[in-house]
Design a protein around this motif. Structure first.
Motif, PDB file in Angstrom:
ATOM      1  N   GLY A 145       0.850  -1.127  -0.221  1.00 49.52           N
ATOM      2  CA  GLY A 145      -0.040  -0.017  -0.080  1.00 49.52           C
ATOM      3  C   GLY A 145       0.783   1.227  -0.015  1.00 49.52           C
ATOM      4  O   GLY A 145       2.269   1.098   0.214  1.00 49.52           O
ATOM      5  N   GLN A 146       0.039   2.405  -0.450  1.00 53.22           N
ATOM      6  CA  GLN A 146       0.862   3.739  -0.272  1.00 53.22           C
ATOM      7  C   GLN A 146      -0.137   4.600  -0.063  1.00 53.22           C
ATOM      8  O   GLN A 146      -1.416   4.385  -0.649  1.00 53.22           O
ATOM      9  CB  GLN A 146       1.611   3.987  -1.694  1.00 53.22           C
ATOM     10  CG  GLN A 146       2.134   5.402  -1.914  1.00 53.22           C
ATOM     11  CD  GLN A 146       3.022   5.424  -2.787  1.00 53.22           C
ATOM     12  OE1 GLN A 146       3.964   4.478  -3.179  1.00 53.22           O
ATOM     13  NE2 GLN A 146       2.685   6.244  -3.685  1.00 53.22           N
ATOM     14  N   LYS A 147       0.073   5.499   0.873  1.00 49.95           N
ATOM     15  CA  LYS A 147      -0.739   6.607   1.388  1.00 49.95           C
ATOM     16  C   LYS A 147      -0.456   7.760   1.252  1.00 49.95           C
ATOM     17  O   LYS A 147       0.742   8.105   1.792  1.00 49.95           O
ATOM     18  CB  LYS A 147      -1.291   6.316   2.838  1.00 49.95           C
ATOM     19  CG  LYS A 147      -2.535   5.650   2.915  1.00 49.95           C
ATOM     20  CD  LYS A 147      -3.599   6.291   2.568  1.00 49.95           C
ATOM     21  CE  LYS A 147      -4.888   5.790   3.256  1.00 49.95           C
ATOM     22  NZ  LYS A 147      -6.238   6.320   2.374  1.00 49.95           N
ATOM     23  N   ASP A 148      -1.006   8.981   0.818  1.00 45.24           N
ATOM     24  CA  ASP A 148      -0.741  10.286   1.289  1.00 45.24           C
ATOM     25  C   ASP A 148      -1.155  10.513   2.747  1.00 45.24           C
ATOM     26  O   ASP A 148      -2.282  10.306   3.140  1.00 45.24           O
ATOM     27  CB  ASP A 148      -1.219  11.313   0.397  1.00 45.24           C
ATOM     28  CG  ASP A 148      -1.085  11.169  -1.179  1.00 45.24           C
ATOM     29  OD1 ASP A 148       0.413  10.926  -1.315  1.00 45.24           O
ATOM     30  OD2 ASP A 148      -1.621  11.310  -2.014  1.00 45.24           O
ATOM     31  N   ILE A 149       0.046  11.224   3.320  1.00 45.81           N
ATOM     32  CA  ILE A 149      -0.360  11.415   4.675  1.00 45.81           C
ATOM     33  C   ILE A 149      -0.553  12.703   5.028  1.00 45.81           C
ATOM     34  O   ILE A 149       0.337  13.585   4.433  1.00 45.81           O
ATOM     35  CB  ILE A 149       0.792  10.956   5.468  1.00 45.81           C
ATOM     36  CG1 ILE A 149       1.154   9.245   5.303  1.00 45.81           C
ATOM     37  CG2 ILE A 149       1.022  11.183   7.084  1.00 45.81           C
ATOM     38  CD1 ILE A 149      -0.179   8.562   5.744  1.00 45.81           C
ATOM     39  N   LEU A 150      -1.204  13.043   5.775  1.00 42.21           N
ATOM     40  CA  LEU A 150      -1.718  14.453   5.962  1.00 42.21           C
ATOM     41  C   LEU A 150      -0.471  15.235   6.512  1.00 42.21           C
ATOM     42  O   LEU A 150       0.183  14.664   7.344  1.00 42.21           O
ATOM     43  CB  LEU A 150      -2.988  14.638   6.955  1.00 42.21           C
ATOM     44  CG  LEU A 150      -3.677  15.879   6.976  1.00 42.21           C
ATOM     45  CD1 LEU A 150      -4.689  15.724   5.716  1.00 42.21           C
ATOM     46  CD2 LEU A 150      -4.412  15.985   8.329  1.00 42.21           C
ATOM     47  N   GLY A 151      -0.205  16.372   5.909  1.00 41.93           N
ATOM     48  CA  GLY A 151       0.866  17.041   6.281  1.00 41.93           C
ATOM     49  C   GLY A 151       2.298  16.606   5.874  1.00 41.93           C
ATOM     50  O   GLY A 151       3.303  17.244   6.097  1.00 41.93           O
ATOM     51  N   TYR A 154       5.472  13.852   1.043  1.00 41.39           N
ATOM     52  CA  TYR A 154       5.727  12.525   0.348  1.00 41.39           C
ATOM     53  C   TYR A 154       4.795  11.348   0.912  1.00 41.39           C
ATOM     54  O   TYR A 154       4.265  11.525   1.967  1.00 41.39           O
ATOM     55  CB  TYR A 154       7.182  12.119   0.477  1.00 41.39           C
ATOM     56  CG  TYR A 154       8.256  13.073  -0.110  1.00 41.39           C
ATOM     57  CD1 TYR A 154       8.488  13.215  -1.450  1.00 41.39           C
ATOM     58  CD2 TYR A 154       8.806  13.774   0.895  1.00 41.39           C
ATOM     59  CE1 TYR A 154       9.201  14.160  -1.972  1.00 41.39           C
ATOM     60  CE2 TYR A 154       9.610  14.707   0.587  1.00 41.39           C
ATOM     61  CZ  TYR A 154      10.033  14.986  -0.554  1.00 41.39           C
ATOM     62  OH  TYR A 154      10.766  16.065  -1.152  1.00 41.39           O
ATOM     63  N   PRO A 155       4.559  10.641   0.077  1.00 35.65           N
ATOM     64  CA  PRO A 155       3.677   9.406   0.489  1.00 35.65           C
ATOM     65  C   PRO A 155       4.177   8.378   1.375  1.00 35.65           C
ATOM     66  O   PRO A 155       5.303   8.249   1.162  1.00 35.65           O
ATOM     67  CB  PRO A 155       3.011   8.638  -0.954  1.00 35.65           C
ATOM     68  CG  PRO A 155       4.162   9.224  -1.798  1.00 35.65           C
ATOM     69  CD  PRO A 155       4.676  10.344  -1.416  1.00 35.65           C
ATOM     70  N   ARG A 156       3.645   7.542   2.041  1.00 35.85           N
ATOM     71  CA  ARG A 156       3.971   6.596   2.832  1.00 35.85           C
ATOM     72  C   ARG A 156       3.939   5.498   2.306  1.00 35.85           C
ATOM     73  O   ARG A 156       2.595   5.052   1.772  1.00 35.85           O
ATOM     74  CB  ARG A 156       3.280   6.651   4.409  1.00 35.85           C
ATOM     75  CG  ARG A 156       3.729   5.617   5.453  1.00 35.85           C
ATOM     76  CD  ARG A 156       3.199   5.725   6.682  1.00 35.85           C
ATOM     77  NE  ARG A 156       3.488   7.053   7.239  1.00 35.85           N
ATOM     78  CZ  ARG A 156       2.725   7.622   8.306  1.00 35.85           C
ATOM     79  NH1 ARG A 156       1.902   6.895   8.781  1.00 35.85           N
ATOM     80  NH2 ARG A 156       3.050   8.787   8.901  1.00 35.85           N
ATOM     81  N   SER A 157       4.766   4.625   2.308  1.00 33.67           N
ATOM     82  CA  SER A 157       4.482   3.132   1.609  1.00 33.67           C
ATOM     83  C   SER A 157       4.537   1.927   2.609  1.00 33.67           C
ATOM     84  O   SER A 157       5.172   2.332   3.850  1.00 33.67           O
ATOM     85  CB  SER A 157       5.899   2.996   0.700  1.00 33.67           C
ATOM     86  OG  SER A 157       5.884   3.699  -0.423  1.00 33.67           O
ATOM     87  N   VAL A 175       7.532   3.013   5.227  1.00 35.51           N
ATOM     88  CA  VAL A 175       8.826   3.925   4.773  1.00 35.51           C
ATOM     89  C   VAL A 175       8.055   5.313   4.166  1.00 35.51           C
ATOM     90  O   VAL A 175       7.432   5.158   3.475  1.00 35.51           O
ATOM     91  CB  VAL A 175       9.538   3.416   3.331  1.00 35.51           C
ATOM     92  CG1 VAL A 175      10.618   4.077   3.148  1.00 35.51           C
ATOM     93  CG2 VAL A 175      10.125   1.982   3.946  1.00 35.51           C
ATOM     94  N   GLN A 176       8.792   6.226   4.783  1.00 35.21           N
ATOM     95  CA  GLN A 176       8.376   7.763   4.350  1.00 35.21           C
ATOM     96  C   GLN A 176       9.327   8.595   4.281  1.00 35.21           C
ATOM     97  O   GLN A 176      10.161   8.686   5.230  1.00 35.21           O
ATOM     98  CB  GLN A 176       7.331   8.173   5.682  1.00 35.21           C
ATOM     99  CG  GLN A 176       6.965   9.533   5.264  1.00 35.21           C
ATOM    100  CD  GLN A 176       5.605   9.818   5.468  1.00 35.21           C
ATOM    101  OE1 GLN A 176       4.919   9.399   6.533  1.00 35.21           O
ATOM    102  NE2 GLN A 176       4.780  10.688   4.752  1.00 35.21           N
TER     103      GLN A 176
END
Length: 364
Positions: A145-151, A154-157, A175-176
């Motif tokens: 998965g990969q997510k855009d993290i608020l604030g 870069y996205p978090r994997s 991993v961010q």
DNA sequence: CACATTTGACCGCG
DNA sequence: CGCGGTCAAATGTG
């Protein structure tokens, strides 16, 4: 809950058996020309790990009475035996899992997830490596998965162990990339590996570009770590390793048991450090206080209020709780038992080898 | 074909 | 209800 007691008992036997087996191997290594220092260190780590786990089991069980711990430990001490491991699986799918999902166990899953030890490290990559992210750390990870993290810029994997299903290994990592320094990645590990695939670089199933990535730094890290680990072992395990340094030749085989602190990988750095924390936390005689040296260009570790810093400038963020025990146990022996060696005596270990480990009555 | 990765959907928690 | 974490179908890769 008899099965919990049973599990503890089996695990204990298993761990101690492994300890004996590994010590025996180590002894063989001492007199072998083919032995590398790394091999010896590895074995020492395995041994230490086995005894640590055994101690923890004993503490869990004896400390709070077996009966109590049975119900309490069942979920938290991470029954990762194949028959039960599905408890930790996805809340969706898998009929196999559902059989375990009575009310209690659903709660346990959620607890278990929360209570899994997590620790964060920052990994700096060299710009020429292409900013792809931290290199493989000796384990095989599969991105899920990969997510855009608020604030966060870069996205978090999200990664899980490749061998989750094959070997019931529930380690994950996130991993961010750091906002401030794109060459720095925050890597958060959760849970420890119970798989056998924590190999050096041999059987990487990661992508080629990842494989290319920063191996030298990691390798160096491991080497340094190994040395430090060895020093610590000498100090803490009271194993007579005086002759250790004399054998320098190579016969590398890496098949790490899924123990709490085995192997020469970065991952195991972390485990050692966790065990150090556990010592403070549990107030036990848990004595593996390994330090993890690093090179400036390789891995380094972030500082935070909960960080631990060693003498090498390496810092870990450790989010821990008492149930870090959980992970120790969930990293449990999927290595199945090696045979008990009757004629082996651990002269230099403070362990009574005549202890009736195989006597179930001891635990009842 | 057997994997791995991508990515939108879903879910639980706070 | 929003966010972070995970799932799983679609897609990519060797």
């Amino acid at each position: 809950m008899d099965c919990a007691v049973n599990w503890e008992y089996k695990t204990l036997i298993n761990e101690l058996t492994q300890g004996i087996e590994h010590t025996k191997q180590l002894r063989a290594h001492f007199s072998s020309v083919d032995s590398t220092i790394q091999n010896q260190e590895l074995l020492l780590q395995k041994i230490l790990s086995s005894y640590e786990q055994s101690l923890l089991i004993l503490k869990c069980c004896v400390g709070g009475s077996m009966v109590q711990s049975s119900s309490a430990m069942m979920p938290t001490c991470g029954v990762i035996e194949s028959s039960v491991v599905s408890v930790y699986g996805s809340p969706k799918s898998d009929g196999e899992k559902r059989s375990f999902q009575d009310h209690h166990e659903v709660i346990d899953i959620s607890k278990k997830r929360k209570l899994q030890p997590t620790w964060t490290e920052q990994v700096k990559v060299s710009p020429k490596s292409g900013f792809e992210g931290p290199t493989d750390d000796g384990y095989s990870w599969r991105k899920y998965g990969q997510k855009d993290i608020l604030g966060a810029k870069y996205p978090r994997s999200y990664y899980r162990c490749t061998y989750r299903h094959m070997q019931n290994c529930w380690a994950t990592k996130q991993v961010q990339r750091s906002d401030d320094d794109p060459t720095v990645f925050d890597v958060t590990y959760r849970g420890s590996h119970s798989c056998h695939h924590a190999t050096y670089y041999v059987q990487q199933s990661t992508s080629p570009e990842k494989r290319e990535f920063k191996k030298e730094a990691v390798y160096q890290n491991r080497q340094n770590y190994s040395t430090q680990a060895l020093m610590s072992l000498r100090a803490n395990l009271r194993v007579d390793t005086n002759d250790l340094d004399k054998n320098e030749q190579a016969a590398c085989h890496f098949s790490f048991p899924p123990t709490f602190s085995s192997g020469l990988t970065d991952e195991n750095h972390r485990r050692f450090q966790i065990s150090h924390v556990d010592e403070n936390l549990i107030g036990s005689g848990y004595s593996a206080s390994f330090v993890s040296p690093t090179t400036p260009e390789s891995n380094y570790f972030s500082v935070s209020s909960s960080s631990q810093m060693n003498g090498y400038g390496m810092i870990h963020n450790l989010n821990h709780s008492e149930s870090d025990l959980t992970d120790i146990f969930s990293a449990n022996t999927s290595t199945t038992s090696s045979p008990i060696v009757g004629d082996f005596s651990l002269d230099n270990l403070e362990l009574d080898t005549n202890f009736p480990f195989n006597n179930p009555n001891f635990f009842s």
